[in-house]
Design a protein around this motif. Structure first.
Motif, PDB file in Angstrom:
ATOM      1  N   ASP A   1      16.396  39.066  23.049  1.00 30.42           N
ATOM      2  CA  ASP A   1      15.472  39.268  24.165  1.00 30.42           C
ATOM      3  C   ASP A   1      16.237  38.997  25.453  1.00 30.42           C
ATOM      4  O   ASP A   1      17.019  38.042  25.512  1.00 30.42           O
ATOM      5  CB  ASP A   1      14.258  38.337  24.055  1.00 30.42           C
ATOM      6  N   ASP A   2      16.002  39.813  26.475  1.00 36.39           N
ATOM      7  CA  ASP A   2      16.712  39.588  27.729  1.00 36.39           C
ATOM      8  C   ASP A   2      16.093  38.472  28.559  1.00 36.39           C
ATOM      9  O   ASP A   2      16.658  38.068  29.580  1.00 36.39           O
ATOM     10  CB  ASP A   2      16.753  40.883  28.554  1.00 36.39           C
ATOM     11  N   ASP A   3      14.954  37.949  28.119  1.00 39.07           N
ATOM     12  CA  ASP A   3      14.282  36.843  28.814  1.00 39.07           C
ATOM     13  C   ASP A   3      14.711  35.516  28.184  1.00 39.07           C
ATOM     14  O   ASP A   3      14.314  35.215  27.043  1.00 39.07           O
ATOM     15  CB  ASP A   3      12.765  37.013  28.718  1.00 39.07           C
TER      16      ASP A   3
ATOM     17  N   GLU B   1      21.413  33.820  19.078  1.00 43.52           N
ATOM     18  CA  GLU B   1      20.743  34.543  20.148  1.00 43.52           C
ATOM     19  C   GLU B   1      21.599  35.670  20.706  1.00 43.52           C
ATOM     20  O   GLU B   1      22.821  35.630  20.630  1.00 43.52           O
ATOM     21  CB  GLU B   1      20.365  33.593  21.291  1.00 43.52           C
ATOM     22  N   ALA B   2      20.906  36.673  21.256  1.00 46.70           N
ATOM     23  CA  ALA B   2      21.563  37.759  21.974  1.00 46.70           C
ATOM     24  C   ALA B   2      20.666  38.162  23.131  1.00 46.70           C
ATOM     25  O   ALA B   2      19.441  38.199  22.994  1.00 46.70           O
ATOM     26  CB  ALA B   2      21.816  38.954  21.057  1.00 46.70           C
ATOM     27  N   ALA B   3      21.278  38.464  24.285  1.00 45.90           N
ATOM     28  CA  ALA B   3      20.509  38.786  25.487  1.00 45.90           C
ATOM     29  C   ALA B   3      20.356  40.278  25.721  1.00 45.90           C
ATOM     30  O   ALA B   3      19.592  40.688  26.597  1.00 45.90           O
ATOM     31  CB  ALA B   3      21.176  38.151  26.713  1.00 45.90           C
ATOM     32  N   ASP B   4      21.067  41.110  24.939  1.00 54.14           N
ATOM     33  CA  ASP B   4      20.919  42.554  25.094  1.00 54.14           C
ATOM     34  C   ASP B   4      21.282  43.239  23.781  1.00 54.14           C
ATOM     35  O   ASP B   4      21.718  42.599  22.821  1.00 54.14           O
ATOM     36  CB  ASP B   4      21.783  43.089  26.245  1.00 54.14           C
ATOM     37  N   GLY B   5      21.091  44.561  23.761  1.00 57.15           N
ATOM     38  CA  GLY B   5      21.271  45.306  22.521  1.00 57.15           C
ATOM     39  C   GLY B   5      22.696  45.304  22.006  1.00 57.15           C
ATOM     40  O   GLY B   5      22.932  45.150  20.798  1.00 57.15           O
TER      41      GLY B   5
ATOM     42  N   ASP C   1      13.234  42.319  20.737  1.00 56.60           N
ATOM     43  CA  ASP C   1      12.372  42.799  21.819  1.00 56.60           C
ATOM     44  C   ASP C   1      12.578  44.303  22.012  1.00 56.60           C
ATOM     45  O   ASP C   1      13.709  44.796  21.930  1.00 56.60           O
ATOM     46  CB  ASP C   1      12.707  42.060  23.115  1.00 56.60           C
ATOM     47  N   ILE C   2      11.494  45.036  22.252  1.00 62.99           N
ATOM     48  CA  ILE C   2      11.613  46.475  22.463  1.00 62.99           C
ATOM     49  C   ILE C   2      12.149  46.780  23.855  1.00 62.99           C
ATOM     50  O   ILE C   2      13.067  47.570  24.031  1.00 62.99           O
ATOM     51  CB  ILE C   2      10.254  47.175  22.246  1.00 62.99           C
ATOM     52  N   ASN C   3      11.555  46.142  24.866  1.00 57.95           N
ATOM     53  CA  ASN C   3      11.866  46.504  26.249  1.00 57.95           C
ATOM     54  C   ASN C   3      13.020  45.665  26.802  1.00 57.95           C
ATOM     55  O   ASN C   3      12.808  44.574  27.309  1.00 57.95           O
ATOM     56  CB  ASN C   3      10.624  46.317  27.125  1.00 57.95           C
ATOM     57  N   MET C   4      14.229  46.212  26.667  1.00 61.08           N
ATOM     58  CA  MET C   4      15.413  45.552  27.212  1.00 61.08           C
ATOM     59  C   MET C   4      16.219  46.563  28.005  1.00 61.08           C
ATOM     60  O   MET C   4      16.208  47.766  27.683  1.00 61.08           O
ATOM     61  CB  MET C   4      16.289  44.981  26.087  1.00 61.08           C
ATOM     62  N   PRO C   5      16.929  46.131  29.048  1.00 55.30           N
ATOM     63  CA  PRO C   5      17.765  47.052  29.815  1.00 55.30           C
ATOM     64  C   PRO C   5      18.997  47.469  29.013  1.00 55.30           C
ATOM     65  O   PRO C   5      19.325  46.879  28.001  1.00 55.30           O
ATOM     66  CB  PRO C   5      18.162  46.219  31.041  1.00 55.30           C
ATOM     67  N   ARG C   6      19.649  48.520  29.480  1.00 55.29           N
ATOM     68  CA  ARG C   6      20.900  49.046  28.919  1.00 55.29           C
ATOM     69  C   ARG C   6      20.680  49.687  27.542  1.00 55.29           C
ATOM     70  O   ARG C   6      20.854  50.878  27.380  1.00 55.29           O
ATOM     71  CB  ARG C   6      21.974  47.967  28.837  1.00 55.29           C
ATOM     72  N   MET C   7      20.305  48.901  26.545  1.00 51.95           N
ATOM     73  CA  MET C   7      20.001  49.448  25.229  1.00 51.95           C
ATOM     74  C   MET C   7      18.716  48.794  24.741  1.00 51.95           C
ATOM     75  O   MET C   7      18.678  47.590  24.508  1.00 51.95           O
ATOM     76  CB  MET C   7      21.138  49.163  24.238  1.00 51.95           C
ATOM     77  N   ASP C   8      17.651  49.578  24.603  1.00 52.18           N
ATOM     78  CA  ASP C   8      16.377  48.974  24.217  1.00 52.18           C
ATOM     79  C   ASP C   8      16.339  48.672  22.727  1.00 52.18           C
ATOM     80  O   ASP C   8      17.233  49.053  21.958  1.00 52.18           O
ATOM     81  CB  ASP C   8      15.192  49.845  24.643  1.00 52.18           C
ATOM     82  N   GLY C   9      15.288  47.955  22.314  1.00 55.70           N
ATOM     83  CA  GLY C   9      15.183  47.534  20.929  1.00 55.70           C
ATOM     84  C   GLY C   9      15.080  48.679  19.943  1.00 55.70           C
ATOM     85  O   GLY C   9      15.532  48.569  18.801  1.00 55.70           O
TER      86      GLY C   9
ATOM     87  N   VAL D   1      13.707  43.545  10.299  1.00 55.71           N
ATOM     88  CA  VAL D   1      13.520  43.528  11.755  1.00 55.71           C
ATOM     89  C   VAL D   1      12.059  43.255  12.080  1.00 55.71           C
ATOM     90  O   VAL D   1      11.161  43.905  11.536  1.00 55.71           O
ATOM     91  CB  VAL D   1      13.957  44.867  12.387  1.00 55.71           C
ATOM     92  N   LEU D   2      11.839  42.277  12.952  1.00 57.76           N
ATOM     93  CA  LEU D   2      10.510  41.970  13.472  1.00 57.76           C
ATOM     94  C   LEU D   2      10.530  42.274  14.967  1.00 57.76           C
ATOM     95  O   LEU D   2      11.270  41.640  15.721  1.00 57.76           O
ATOM     96  CB  LEU D   2      10.166  40.506  13.226  1.00 57.76           C
ATOM     97  N   PHE D   3       9.729  43.248  15.405  1.00 57.93           N
ATOM     98  CA  PHE D   3       9.719  43.635  16.809  1.00 57.93           C
ATOM     99  C   PHE D   3       8.791  42.748  17.632  1.00 57.93           C
ATOM    100  O   PHE D   3       7.723  42.333  17.163  1.00 57.93           O
ATOM    101  CB  PHE D   3       9.238  45.077  16.958  1.00 57.93           C
ATOM    102  N   LEU D   4       9.203  42.479  18.857  1.00 57.06           N
ATOM    103  CA  LEU D   4       8.333  41.914  19.883  1.00 57.06           C
ATOM    104  C   LEU D   4       7.987  43.051  20.826  1.00 57.06           C
ATOM    105  O   LEU D   4       8.878  43.751  21.310  1.00 57.06           O
ATOM    106  CB  LEU D   4       9.041  40.799  20.655  1.00 57.06           C
ATOM    107  N   SER D   5       6.690  43.257  21.091  1.00 55.77           N
ATOM    108  CA  SER D   5       6.307  44.401  21.912  1.00 55.77           C
ATOM    109  C   SER D   5       5.210  44.032  22.894  1.00 55.77           C
ATOM    110  O   SER D   5       4.470  43.070  22.696  1.00 55.77           O
ATOM    111  CB  SER D   5       5.839  45.561  21.026  1.00 55.77           C
ATOM    112  N   SER D   6       5.097  44.815  23.960  1.00 55.35           N
ATOM    113  CA  SER D   6       4.059  44.603  24.960  1.00 55.35           C
ATOM    114  C   SER D   6       2.757  45.253  24.518  1.00 55.35           C
ATOM    115  O   SER D   6       2.745  46.151  23.677  1.00 55.35           O
ATOM    116  CB  SER D   6       4.487  45.197  26.302  1.00 55.35           C
ATOM    117  N   ARG D   7       1.644  44.836  25.112  1.00 54.25           N
ATOM    118  CA  ARG D   7       0.338  45.334  24.709  1.00 54.25           C
ATOM    119  C   ARG D   7       0.159  46.821  24.974  1.00 54.25           C
ATOM    120  O   ARG D   7      -0.592  47.494  24.286  1.00 54.25           O
ATOM    121  CB  ARG D   7      -0.773  44.573  25.457  1.00 54.25           C
ATOM    122  N   ASP D   8       0.864  47.361  25.979  1.00 52.29           N
ATOM    123  CA  ASP D   8       0.590  48.734  26.383  1.00 52.29           C
ATOM    124  C   ASP D   8       1.576  49.744  25.822  1.00 52.29           C
ATOM    125  O   ASP D   8       1.666  50.862  26.303  1.00 52.29           O
ATOM    126  CB  ASP D   8       0.573  48.834  27.915  1.00 52.29           C
TER     127      ASP D   8
END
Length: 238
Positions: free
Chosen positions: A9-11, A31-35, A53-61, A76-83
């Motif tokens: 996750d980038d957060d 841990e990893a901060a990007d794809g 996490d799905i929504n990451m910069p450079r290379m998304d999940g 793989v277990l995805f973390l995703s936003s509600r929308d």
């Protein structure tokens, strides 16, 4: 044996929150901060599960999952936003095992991760007995060795895909509703959408079709799914 989870996750706050929860549950964390970092860590650390996490910069999940599936069956277990339901469904179709919607409870993430790793863990069993393998037409499923074959050739499945196929094979001639399949995969009361099951079904159909099996799973519109004749004949409906 200690299990290891890779958090991607980038957060940094989310990584810290989840790392604390997994550590409290006795699970080792990397841990990893990007794809790109995630792909390198999978190769280096060989984790038992990737929380991605799905929504990451450079290379998304989604792209990370796509690249992982070209060379690995790590769960793989995805973390995703509600929308972003479309992205969640696409993630399952790419080979993810499950997803958790943000904002989430760290305890829920750990619980789902544990469930996936339990299903994926190798089992210490005696040499396979005849009853360990079941067959329908050209489909053969070794329920102890967790291996599926079509016409003698192995078909690589994710943990969730294998469990879904196992549920259908265990109910020959019966139609299983989506709710029944969810219960088989995750246990009663587990909250995932019907579209997740549909995505796993599409994955299974695609993988077996590539091996020559177009009739492994049949659809009963408005009811659910059942095991097909597995003869390699015409494509099943749905």
């Amino acid at each position: 044996m200690t299990r290891r989870v890779l958090l991607v996750d980038d957060d940094p706050h989310i990584r810290q929150l989840l790392a604390f929860a997994f550590d409290k549950a006795g699970i080792e964390v990397c841990e990893a901060a990007d794809g790109e970092e995630a792909l390198a860590e999978v190769a280096r650390q060989t984790p038992d599960l990737v929380v991605l996490d799905i929504n990451m910069p450079r290379m998304d999940g989604l792209e990370v999952c796509r690249r992982l599936r070209s060379s690995s069956e790590v769960p793989v277990l995805f973390l995703s936003s509600r929308d972003d339901e479309f992205d969640r469904v696409l993630g399952i179709e790419l080979g993810a095992d499950d997803y958790v919607v943000k904002p989430f409870s760290p305890r829920e993430v750990v619980a789902r991760a544990n469930a996936i790793m339990r299903r994926a863990a190798p089992r210490e069993v005696p040499p396979p007995a005849a009853s360990d393998a079941v067959a329908q037409g050209k489909l053969s499923l070794d329920t102890e060795g967790w291996v599926a074959h079509w016409d003698g050739a192995e078909v690589a499945l994710t943990v969730s895909e294998f469990n879904l196929l196992k549920a259908l094979v265990g109910a020959p001639g019966r139609i299983l509703s989506r709710d029944q399949l969810i219960d088989q995969l995750h246990g009663p009361g587990f909250a995932i959408t019907d579209r997740t099951i549909d995505s796993h079904i599409r994955n299974l159909r695609r993988k077996f079709a590539e091996a020559g099996g177009h009739d492994v799973i049949e659809t009963r519109a408005g009811v659910g799914y059942k095991l097909g004749p597995c003869s390699g004949g015409a494509r099943s409906g749905g």
